[in-house]
Design a protein around this motif. Structure first.
Motif, PDB file in Angstrom:
ATOM      1  N   MET A   1     -12.586 -30.498 -20.197  1.00  0.00           N
ATOM      2  CA  MET A   1     -11.853 -29.496 -19.440  1.00  0.00           C
ATOM      3  C   MET A   1     -10.485 -29.049 -19.942  1.00  0.00           C
ATOM      4  SD  MET A   1     -12.177 -31.852 -15.830  1.00  0.00           S
ATOM      5  CE  MET A   1     -11.477 -30.942 -14.640  1.00  0.00           C
ATOM      6  N   ILE A   2     -10.025 -30.002 -20.766  1.00  0.00           N
ATOM      7  CA  ILE A   2      -8.824 -29.409 -21.340  1.00  0.00           C
ATOM      8  C   ILE A   2      -9.123 -28.575 -22.687  1.00  0.00           C
ATOM      9  CG2 ILE A   2      -6.623 -30.052 -22.711  1.00  0.00           C
ATOM     10  CD1 ILE A   2      -7.066 -32.910 -20.951  1.00  0.00           C
ATOM     11  N   VAL A   3     -10.081 -28.927 -23.426  1.00  0.00           N
ATOM     12  CA  VAL A   3     -10.712 -28.340 -24.482  1.00  0.00           C
ATOM     13  C   VAL A   3     -11.400 -26.682 -24.125  1.00  0.00           C
ATOM     14  CG1 VAL A   3     -12.497 -28.266 -26.321  1.00  0.00           C
ATOM     15  CG2 VAL A   3     -11.287 -30.221 -25.907  1.00  0.00           C
ATOM     16  N   VAL A   4     -11.827 -26.778 -23.082  1.00  0.00           N
ATOM     17  CA  VAL A   4     -12.317 -25.420 -22.403  1.00  0.00           C
ATOM     18  C   VAL A   4     -11.008 -24.613 -22.111  1.00  0.00           C
ATOM     19  CG1 VAL A   4     -13.235 -24.234 -20.574  1.00  0.00           C
ATOM     20  CG2 VAL A   4     -14.345 -26.178 -21.493  1.00  0.00           C
ATOM     21  N   LYS A   5      -9.908 -25.025 -21.605  1.00  0.00           N
ATOM     22  CA  LYS A   5      -8.821 -24.245 -21.466  1.00  0.00           C
ATOM     23  C   LYS A   5      -8.201 -23.737 -22.464  1.00  0.00           C
ATOM     24  CE  LYS A   5      -7.817 -26.091 -16.921  1.00  0.00           C
ATOM     25  NZ  LYS A   5      -7.026 -26.973 -16.076  1.00  0.00           N
ATOM     26  N   ASP A   6      -8.126 -24.776 -23.862  1.00  0.00           N
ATOM     27  CA  ASP A   6      -7.517 -24.493 -24.829  1.00  0.00           C
ATOM     28  C   ASP A   6      -8.269 -23.353 -25.537  1.00  0.00           C
ATOM     29  OD1 ASP A   6      -5.773 -24.735 -27.132  1.00  0.00           O
ATOM     30  OD2 ASP A   6      -7.222 -26.132 -28.085  1.00  0.00           O
ATOM     31  N   ILE A   7      -9.484 -23.628 -25.822  1.00  0.00           N
ATOM     32  CA  ILE A   7     -10.481 -22.574 -26.586  1.00  0.00           C
ATOM     33  C   ILE A   7     -10.518 -21.195 -25.828  1.00  0.00           C
ATOM     34  CG2 ILE A   7     -12.637 -21.736 -27.253  1.00  0.00           C
ATOM     35  CD1 ILE A   7     -13.073 -25.031 -28.091  1.00  0.00           C
ATOM     36  N   CYS A   8     -10.354 -21.050 -24.708  1.00  0.00           N
ATOM     37  CA  CYS A   8     -10.659 -19.901 -23.842  1.00  0.00           C
ATOM     38  C   CYS A   8      -9.381 -18.913 -23.850  1.00  0.00           C
ATOM     39  CB  CYS A   8     -11.087 -20.215 -22.377  1.00  0.00           C
ATOM     40  SG  CYS A   8     -12.907 -20.372 -22.175  1.00  0.00           S
ATOM     41  N   TYR A   9      -8.281 -19.470 -24.209  1.00  0.00           N
ATOM     42  CA  TYR A   9      -6.945 -18.872 -24.447  1.00  0.00           C
ATOM     43  C   TYR A   9      -6.729 -18.480 -25.937  1.00  0.00           C
ATOM     44  CZ  TYR A   9      -6.303 -19.447 -19.362  1.00  0.00           C
ATOM     45  OH  TYR A   9      -6.491 -19.396 -17.909  1.00  0.00           O
ATOM     46  N   ARG A  10      -7.549 -18.492 -26.784  1.00  0.00           N
ATOM     47  CA  ARG A  10      -7.406 -18.485 -28.056  1.00  0.00           C
ATOM     48  C   ARG A  10      -8.271 -17.391 -28.695  1.00  0.00           C
ATOM     49  NH1 ARG A  10      -6.645 -24.199 -30.613  1.00  0.00           N
ATOM     50  NH2 ARG A  10      -6.571 -22.906 -32.394  1.00  0.00           N
ATOM     51  N   LYS A  11      -7.916 -16.797 -29.612  1.00  0.00           N
ATOM     52  CA  LYS A  11      -8.681 -15.668 -30.346  1.00  0.00           C
ATOM     53  C   LYS A  11      -9.446 -16.139 -31.559  1.00  0.00           C
ATOM     54  CE  LYS A  11      -5.782 -11.819 -29.686  1.00  0.00           C
ATOM     55  NZ  LYS A  11      -4.591 -10.762 -30.135  1.00  0.00           N
TER      56      LYS A  11
END
Length: 198
Positions: free
Chosen positions: A110-120
Motif C-alpha cells: 500500500m505504501i509502495v503504490v502511494k510512493d510510485i504513483c506520485y513520482r515521474k
C-alpha cells in the motif's frame, strides 16, 4: 477407553502423514531460489524507469501464493504487483512487493503504490537478463522490479522498529524478495535454463 485412545493416535498419525505429504509436494515443486539469489542480485543493475502520468495506466494487483501446509492453515506469501508501461524502454515493468502474508491493516504494498504513483521516475534495480531478453517486457510477462529507490525516511513512521528492518528496499528485504521470487514465481523450466545449466 483403550479403543478411543488408539483411534486418537491413529488420527493424529494420519494428519501428520498428510501434512508431511503436502509439504513434500510444495518442496519438490519449487526452485532452489536461496542458492542463486546472490547471483541474480550480482547480475542486476540500476536503471531509470518512467512512471505514466495517468493513474489509469498503472495497475495494481493483490495476490498470494501458498508455500506450505500447517496444522490448521496454509503458509502464504503476498505477491502484490504494480504494473506499468515505460514508453522509453517500450516495455512493461512490474514492481513486486513480496512479503509474508499477515492480517495487519497496513501492508508495504500500500505504501509502495502511494510512493510510485506520485513520482515521474524511479531508479530500479533490475536483472540484466530480464531487462534485455525479448521473453520479458510484454503485458503478460513484464520485467520484474524487486527493488527501487523507495524513500524509507519518508515512510519510516508507519513501521515499528522490527518492521523497519524488513522494510521494502532494505538490503535484507531485497535479498529475501529475490529468494522468494526465484523459488515460487519463476517457472521451473526457466529456472533450470538460467541457473541449473549443466
Amino acid at each position: 477407553m483403550r479403543k478411543s485412545g488408539m483411534g486418537w493416535f491413529l488420527g493424529v498419525g494420519l494428519v501428520a502423514i498428510l501434512l508431511a505429504a503436502g509439504n513434500l509436494i510444495y518442496t519438490c515443486t519449487r526452485n532452489d531460489g536461496e542458492k542463486y539469489a546472490q547471483q541474480y542480485i550480482d547480475e542486476s543493475e540500476y536503471v531509470t524507469l518512467h512512471i505514466p502520468k495517468e493513474a489509469k495506466d498503472v495497475s495494481y494487483g493483490p495476490e498470494s501464493i501458498m508455500t506450505g501446509v500447517l496444522m490448521n492453515s496454509t503458509e502464504r506469501i503476498r505477491t502484490d504487483s504494480l504494473a506499468f508501461y515505460d514508453k522509453y524502454y517500450k516495455k512493461y515493468f512490474c514492481v513486486f512487493v513480496i512479503e509474508p502474508e499477515s492480517r495487519e491493516t497496513v501492508r508495504q504494498s500500500m505504501i509502495v503504490v502511494k510512493d510510485i504513483c506520485y513520482r515521474k521516475t524511479i531508479k530500479a534495480r533490475i536483472n540484466k537478463y530480464e531487462l534485455n531478453s525479448p521473453r520479458y517486457g510484454s503485458k503478460e510477462n513484464p520485467v520484474p522490479v524487486l527493488d527501487y529507490d523507495y524513500d524509507l525516511q519518508e515512510f519510516r513512521d508507519v513501521y515499528d522498529d522490527k518492521e523497519y528492518e524488513y522494510a521494502f528496499s532494505r538490503p535484507a528485504y531485497y535479498k529475501r524478495a529475490v529468494e522468494l521470487y526465484l523459488t515460487y514465481m519463476m517457472s521451473k523450466e526457466e529456472f533450470k535454463e538460467r541457473f541449473e545449466k549443466e
